[in-house]
Motif scaffolding. Sequence first.
Motif, PDB file in Angstrom:
ATOM      1  N   VAL A 241      13.343 -19.674   2.280  1.00  0.00           N
ATOM      2  CA  VAL A 241      14.098 -18.622   1.629  1.00  0.00           C
ATOM      3  C   VAL A 241      13.278 -18.121   0.448  1.00  0.00           C
ATOM      4  N   ARG A 242      13.237 -16.819   0.250  1.00  0.00           N
ATOM      5  CA  ARG A 242      12.459 -16.246  -0.860  1.00  0.00           C
ATOM      6  C   ARG A 242      13.019 -16.630  -2.210  1.00  0.00           C
ATOM      7  N   ARG A 243      14.330 -16.553  -2.331  1.00  0.00           N
ATOM      8  CA  ARG A 243      14.955 -16.729  -3.624  1.00  0.00           C
ATOM      9  C   ARG A 243      16.104 -17.709  -3.506  1.00  0.00           C
ATOM     10  N   GLY A 244      16.239 -18.592  -4.474  1.00  0.00           N
ATOM     11  CA  GLY A 244      17.362 -19.521  -4.480  1.00  0.00           C
ATOM     12  C   GLY A 244      17.206 -20.619  -3.456  1.00  0.00           C
ATOM     13  N   LEU A 245      18.326 -21.200  -3.080  1.00  0.00           N
ATOM     14  CA  LEU A 245      18.346 -22.274  -2.102  1.00  0.00           C
ATOM     15  C   LEU A 245      19.151 -21.836  -0.895  1.00  0.00           C
ATOM     16  N   GLY A 246      18.860 -22.395   0.237  1.00  0.00           N
ATOM     17  CA  GLY A 246      19.592 -22.096   1.457  1.00  0.00           C
ATOM     18  C   GLY A 246      20.769 -23.038   1.629  1.00  0.00           C
TER      19      GLY A 246
ATOM     20  N   TYR B 216      24.281 -19.042  -3.187  1.00  0.00           N
ATOM     21  CA  TYR B 216      23.107 -19.871  -2.895  1.00  0.00           C
ATOM     22  C   TYR B 216      21.822 -19.237  -3.442  1.00  0.00           C
ATOM     23  N   ALA B 217      21.725 -17.920  -3.374  1.00  0.00           N
ATOM     24  CA  ALA B 217      20.508 -17.222  -3.801  1.00  0.00           C
ATOM     25  C   ALA B 217      20.247 -17.382  -5.300  1.00  0.00           C
ATOM     26  N   LEU B 218      21.259 -17.742  -6.080  1.00  0.00           N
ATOM     27  CA  LEU B 218      21.105 -17.883  -7.531  1.00  0.00           C
ATOM     28  C   LEU B 218      20.820 -19.324  -7.969  1.00  0.00           C
ATOM     29  N   LEU B 219      20.827 -20.252  -7.046  1.00  0.00           N
ATOM     30  CA  LEU B 219      20.650 -21.667  -7.377  1.00  0.00           C
ATOM     31  C   LEU B 219      19.184 -22.075  -7.415  1.00  0.00           C
ATOM     32  N   HIS B 220      18.913 -23.101  -8.201  1.00  0.00           N
ATOM     33  CA  HIS B 220      17.585 -23.703  -8.216  1.00  0.00           C
ATOM     34  C   HIS B 220      17.732 -25.198  -8.470  1.00  0.00           C
ATOM     35  N   ARG B 221      16.707 -25.924  -8.130  1.00  0.00           N
ATOM     36  CA  ARG B 221      16.682 -27.370  -8.368  1.00  0.00           C
ATOM     37  C   ARG B 221      16.549 -27.630  -9.865  1.00  0.00           C
ATOM     38  N   VAL B 222      17.137 -28.703 -10.332  1.00  0.00           N
ATOM     39  CA  VAL B 222      17.055 -29.086 -11.736  1.00  0.00           C
ATOM     40  C   VAL B 222      15.989 -30.157 -11.864  1.00  0.00           C
ATOM     41  N   VAL B 223      15.013 -29.907 -12.734  1.00  0.00           N
ATOM     42  CA  VAL B 223      13.915 -30.837 -12.937  1.00  0.00           C
ATOM     43  C   VAL B 223      14.277 -31.867 -13.996  1.00  0.00           C
ATOM     44  N   ASP B 224      14.950 -31.467 -15.051  1.00  0.00           N
ATOM     45  CA  ASP B 224      15.331 -32.354 -16.152  1.00  0.00           C
ATOM     46  C   ASP B 224      16.548 -33.163 -15.725  1.00  0.00           C
TER      47      ASP B 224
END
Length: 178
Positions: free
Chosen positions: A102-107, A152-160
């Motif tokens: 997916v280009r943006r966000g998460l699937g 879903y397209a607005l989500l991202h993984r959290v590193v901290d």
Amino acid sequence: MNFSDVLKALNQASAFELFRMRAAINRVLDQPQWVDAVSGRLRVGQVVEYFDSQANAACQATIIELRRKQALVLDIATQTRWLISYASINLDGADVQIREQVRRGLGRNEVAVGEVLGFLDREQRERSGKVVRLNDKTVTLLCGGLRWRVAYALLHRVVDARAIEGEVLEIGVRNPEP
């Protein structure tokens, strides 16, 4: 098997073609050789990993009873009894993650209940929270006691790893000491 390619092909199929495919897969999975191949490797009291399609995640359970087409299990995390299909049991330790390109966000298939994910709210503040529900087009996150429905397209993984329970993250640049 490359699930990204399979999902790409499935997204181009009509609803009727998908329904026909699901019927064919169900017929194959109900064949005795598939059921026997799995049930023959199971014993009452054995701890197994199974795939929960609602949570889109692997879960661990203890086998309570072996039936003709299903196993009665006790989910270790929730202490709930479930009847699960033998086909859902992951005896060979296969990777259950389906990574969509997916280009943006998460699937939809890259998110599981219980994960901590982040997003930017309407005021462009970084938010993070725990996934409590997967919907068709959105995820329900618990952020600081509030429920947020986020696409879903607005989500991202959290590193901290400290970014849980709705904390607002402050990201800064630290000057290296000489």
